[in-house]
Write a protein that holds these residues in place. Structure first.
Motif, PDB file in Angstrom:
ATOM      1  N   ARG A   1       1.324  -1.633   0.399  1.00  0.00           N
ATOM      2  CA  ARG A   1      -0.091   0.306   0.109  1.00  0.00           C
ATOM      3  C   ARG A   1       0.477   1.077   0.078  1.00  0.00           C
ATOM      4  O   ARG A   1       0.693   2.045  -0.752  1.00  0.00           O
ATOM      5  CB  ARG A   1      -0.776   0.128   1.273  1.00  0.00           C
ATOM      6  CG  ARG A   1      -1.874   1.094   1.302  1.00  0.00           C
ATOM      7  CD  ARG A   1      -2.654   1.159   0.010  1.00  0.00           C
ATOM      8  NE  ARG A   1      -3.661   2.591   0.327  1.00  0.00           N
ATOM      9  CZ  ARG A   1      -4.213   2.862   0.212  1.00  0.00           C
ATOM     10  NH1 ARG A   1      -4.819   1.895   1.335  1.00  0.00           N
ATOM     11  NH2 ARG A   1      -5.230   4.034   0.404  1.00  0.00           N
TER      12      ARG A   1
ATOM     13  N   ASP B   1      -7.568  -4.812   4.132  1.00  0.00           N
ATOM     14  CA  ASP B   1      -8.545  -3.993   4.665  1.00  0.00           C
ATOM     15  C   ASP B   1      -8.209  -2.629   5.794  1.00  0.00           C
ATOM     16  O   ASP B   1      -8.823  -1.734   6.503  1.00  0.00           O
ATOM     17  CB  ASP B   1      -9.817  -4.738   5.235  1.00  0.00           C
ATOM     18  CG  ASP B   1     -10.903  -5.035   4.274  1.00  0.00           C
ATOM     19  OD1 ASP B   1     -10.522  -4.808   2.991  1.00  0.00           O
ATOM     20  OD2 ASP B   1     -11.323  -6.050   4.382  1.00  0.00           O
TER      21      ASP B   1
ATOM     22  N   ASP C   1      -5.749  -0.504   4.852  1.00  0.00           N
ATOM     23  CA  ASP C   1      -6.479   0.938   4.212  1.00  0.00           C
ATOM     24  C   ASP C   1      -7.059   1.579   5.074  1.00  0.00           C
ATOM     25  O   ASP C   1      -7.244   3.010   4.689  1.00  0.00           O
ATOM     26  CB  ASP C   1      -8.267   0.034   3.247  1.00  0.00           C
ATOM     27  CG  ASP C   1      -7.030  -0.880   1.802  1.00  0.00           C
ATOM     28  OD1 ASP C   1      -6.085  -0.474   1.562  1.00  0.00           O
ATOM     29  OD2 ASP C   1      -7.773  -1.264   1.330  1.00  0.00           O
TER      30      ASP C   1
END
Length: 321
Positions: A25, A293, A296
């Motif tokens: 990410r 998740d 994020d």
């Protein structure tokens, strides 16, 4: 294969998966220009930090390199607080003042990432000397890259560790490239392990892409240190999936070479292959999805979080004894 229970195996995979999700990410997030400072990603080396830290307690100390996110996560740092720190937010691990390259978390014994090549070994010597003096059975671990293995600070630390028989493990993360210089060129001895042996250290050379190899080697080295048997070293060979830093064009490897390395040296896939029959692949898939998740949400929270107050610019600089 290992003495780890099914639950422990899932916990180890969770750490590696969390590191991968975090780094992947950040690789995307860095292109937005919203993260201050340099970022050096640990993807591809997840098994090294996890294999070592599975043997450590919060009272044990580690020192990192400039590539420190994986070490933080493996040692137990909170992912959300880490992301806040990397975005320079007030509620980050270091109040937004350290960023990626100097991230630290003393609450879990993570003494910090370090912009000085070879800067970690002397720090962990201090931690190991403290542990021996107090006699509480704690150990210290120094993570150093193949480039850092050439530094005089590293040599002095290894010599001092042997001379004083300190409870320390020197972990050399050999990804074959010191920034953009091949280890086969920069390391005159051609073997980090052989050079470490010259200081009188017991040394193990392992596949740093294989969690199970790392876990076994770490168990031996950490166990020796904790039992009063003195220092040792581990040379762990792996690859890094990304460039030296985010923005590095990575010209030292072709895309074909990198793809081949990823296909054969992915720590998460190697774990899946070796753990087949013990853990359900569907459970590992769920862990991966959950960690994506988690990361994020950490990014979203970090973007919305407050920056440090300018009035605090001179705090957290000096410690009064």
């Amino acid at each position: 294969m290992t003495d780890l229970s099914r639950e422990q195996l899932l916990g180890a995979y969770d750490k590696m998966s969390k590191i991968r999700a975090f780094e992947d990410r950040l690789h995307k997030e860095n292109t937005t220009g919203d993260i201050p400072g340099f970022i050096h990603l640990y993807a591809g080396e997840e098994a090294i930090a996890t294999g070592i830290c599975e043997h450590l307690t919060p009272a044990d100390k580690i020192a990192s390199t400039h590539r420190g996110h994986g070490h933080c996560i493996a040692k137990g740092s909170d992912v959300r607080s880490m992301m806040f720190e990397i975005f320079g937010r007030a509620d980050g691990l270091c109040h937004g003042k350290g960023g990626s390259m100097h991230i630290a978390d003393l609450s879990v014994g993570m003494l910090g990432a370090n912009g000085i090549v070879g800067g970690g070994p002397p720090l962990t010597i201090g931690a190991a000397l403290t542990a021996k003096y107090r006699g509480e059975g704690n150990v210290a671990v120094s993570f150093t890259g193949d480039g850092g293995s050439n530094q005089g600070t590293t040599f002095e630390a290894m010599n001092m560790a042997v001379a004083l028989q300190l409870p320390i493990v020197f972990v050399f993360e050999n990804n074959g490239i010191g920034e953009a210089t091949g280890a086969d060129f920069s390391i005159g001895a051609k073997s980090i392990a052989a050079r470490a042996e010259g200081f009188g250290l017991p040394v193990l050379s392992v596949d740093g892409s294989d969690f199970f190899d790392m876990y076994a080697a770490a168990g031996e080295a950490v166990g020796r240190a904790r039992a009063g048997g003195g220092p040792s070293a581990i040379e762990a060979s792996a690859i890094r999936f990304y460039g030296h830093f985010e923005g590095d064009p990575g010209l030292i490897r072709t895309q074909e070479q990198l793809a081949a390395q990823k296909a054969s040296k992915d720590p998460l896939q190697i774990f899946r292959d070796k753990a087949a029959g013990t853990v359900d692949p569907a459970e590992l898939d769920e862990i991966d999805a959950s960690n994506i998740d988690l990361v994020d949400q950490a990014v979203a929270d970090a973007r919305a979080a407050a920056e440090p107050d300018p009035s605090e610019v001179d705090t957290d600089v000096y410690l009064s004894y």
